[in-house]
Enzyme design. Structure first.
Site, PDB file in Angstrom:
ATOM      1  CB  ALA A 186       4.168   4.294   3.597  1.00 47.03           C
ATOM      2  CG  ASN A 243      -1.405  -3.334   2.309  1.00 48.48           C
ATOM      3  OD1 ASN A 243      -0.686  -2.196   2.193  1.00 48.48           O
ATOM      4  ND2 ASN A 243      -2.297  -2.489   2.058  1.00 48.48           N
ATOM      5  CD  GLU A 289       4.757  -5.968  -2.578  1.00 52.02           C
ATOM      6  OE1 GLU A 289       5.315  -6.333  -3.283  1.00 52.02           O
ATOM      7  OE2 GLU A 289       4.779  -4.403  -2.609  1.00 52.02           O
ATOM      8  CE1 TYR A 334      -4.031   3.283  -0.462  1.00 53.95           C
ATOM      9  CE2 TYR A 334      -5.124   5.250   0.506  1.00 53.95           C
ATOM     10  CZ  TYR A 334      -3.765   5.420   0.349  1.00 53.95           C
ATOM     11  OH  TYR A 334      -2.504   5.105   0.125  1.00 53.95           O
ATOM     12  CG  HIS A 366       0.419  -2.546  -2.422  1.00 54.61           C
ATOM     13  ND1 HIS A 366       0.946  -2.067  -1.390  1.00 54.61           N
ATOM     14  CD2 HIS A 366       1.283  -3.371  -2.905  1.00 54.61           C
ATOM     15  CE1 HIS A 366       1.800  -1.854  -1.583  1.00 54.61           C
ATOM     16  NE2 HIS A 366       2.041  -3.298  -2.031  1.00 54.61           N
ATOM     17  CG  LEU A 367      -6.460  -1.630   0.707  1.00 51.24           C
ATOM     18  CD1 LEU A 367      -6.153   0.031   1.596  1.00 51.24           C
ATOM     19  CD2 LEU A 367      -7.715  -2.385   0.903  1.00 51.24           C
ATOM     20  NE  ARG A 406      -2.260   5.727  -5.124  1.00 49.41           N
ATOM     21  CZ  ARG A 406      -2.428   5.883  -3.045  1.00 49.41           C
ATOM     22  NH1 ARG A 406      -2.163   5.273  -2.920  1.00 49.41           N
ATOM     23  NH2 ARG A 406      -2.326   7.158  -2.981  1.00 49.41           N
ATOM     24  NE  ARG A 415      -4.302   5.876   4.064  1.00 48.27           N
ATOM     25  CZ  ARG A 415      -3.130   5.860   3.464  1.00 48.27           C
ATOM     26  NH1 ARG A 415      -2.970   4.240   3.920  1.00 48.27           N
ATOM     27  NH2 ARG A 415      -2.082   5.756   3.024  1.00 48.27           N
ATOM     28  N   PRO A 470       1.525   1.084   8.115  1.00 42.29           N
ATOM     29  CG  PRO A 470       3.244   2.393   8.097  1.00 42.29           C
ATOM     30  CD  PRO A 470       2.630   0.529   7.560  1.00 42.29           C
ATOM     31  CG  ASN A 471      -0.214   6.218   8.057  1.00 41.09           C
ATOM     32  OD1 ASN A 471      -0.885   6.586   9.270  1.00 41.09           O
ATOM     33  ND2 ASN A 471       0.311   6.745   7.144  1.00 41.09           N
TER      34      ASN A 471
HETATM   35  C1  DQA Z   1      -1.199   1.391   0.042  1.00 41.45           C
HETATM   36  C2  DQA Z   1      -0.317   1.578  -1.169  1.00 41.45           C
HETATM   37  C3  DQA Z   1       0.902   2.478  -0.728  1.00 41.45           C
HETATM   38  O1  DQA Z   1       1.654   3.354  -0.745  1.00 41.45           O
HETATM   39  C4  DQA Z   1       0.244   3.281   1.087  1.00 41.45           C
HETATM   40  O2  DQA Z   1       1.340   4.611   1.594  1.00 41.45           O
HETATM   41  C5  DQA Z   1      -0.495   3.102   1.989  1.00 41.45           C
HETATM   42  C6  DQA Z   1      -1.298   1.858   1.046  1.00 41.45           C
HETATM   43  C7  DQA Z   1      -2.059   0.740  -0.653  1.00 41.45           C
HETATM   44  O3  DQA Z   1      -2.774  -0.433  -0.111  1.00 41.45           O
HETATM   45  O4  DQA Z   1      -2.633   0.928  -1.659  1.00 41.45           O
HETATM   46  O5  DQA Z   1      -0.339   3.160   2.956  1.00 41.45           O
HETATM   47  O6  DQA Z   1      -0.069   0.117   0.210  1.00 41.45           O
END
Ligand code: DQA
Length: 152
Positions: free
Chosen positions: A84, A81, A105, A30, A107-108, A114, A25, A17-18
């Site tokens: 959240a 990825n 898994e 990111y 993550h950017l 964080r 963002r 999501p997002n």
């Molecule tokens: C994320 C990190 C998550 O905490 C966040 O909610 C995201 C992106 C990342 O790629 O860094 O939406 O997965």
């Protein structure tokens, strides 16, 4: 090294999501790429590595789970990825655990530097590897990792 056995691995890539809003963002966390540009980069690397990628982005947990179920017999591995959902979705964790293919898994951002709620990944233990904090390179590194893992 390319792929000495000349196998054409199929990799499922899921953005959570997002992530469709990349480019709008927080760029410090990111990066600056839009999702389209990120996907182009992923496809370019996959071509260089003789891999096929199917890329999906979903804002809902249900669609992520359905895609993992449906693609489990079609793909050789997954890069996910979960955004959240990483931090609280036991449903996605269970889906990853039940599929018989390796999952990486990514993550950017660096989720460990964080907010406290981001430091917990409920899916980490059911994935074979976790890559974070390298912006779009996290995905690229995951492709290289899987190429090496799958040809073994
Ligand atoms: C994320 C990190 C998550 O905490 C966040 O909610 C995201 C992106 C990342 O790629 O860094 O939406 O997965």
């Amino acid at each position: 090294m390319k792929n000495p056995q000349n196998k054409h691995f199929k990799i499922l890539i899921i953005h959570g999501p997002n992530l469709n809003m990349l480019g709008h963002r927080d760029k410090a966390q990111y990066g600056t790429l839009t999702l389209d540009k990120l996907n182009k980069k992923i496809r370019c690397t996959a071509t260089d590595l003789d891999m096929d990628v199917s890329i999906y982005q979903y804002n809902s947990e249900e669609k992520i789970i359905q895609t993992l179920h449906r693609q489990r017999k079609v793909c050789d591995a997954v890069i996910i990825n979960p955004a959240a959902f990483t931090h609280y979705s036991y449903a996605i964790r269970d889906a990853i655990e039940l599929i018989p293919i390796p999952v990486v898994e990514v993550h950017l951002s660096n989720i460990y530097e964080r907010e406290n709620f981001r430091k917990i990944s409920v899916i980490k233990d059911v994935c074979i590897h976790q890559i974070y904090g390298k912006k779009e390179q996290s995905y690229i590194e995951a492709l290289f990792f899987l190429r090496d893992y799958l040809i073994k």
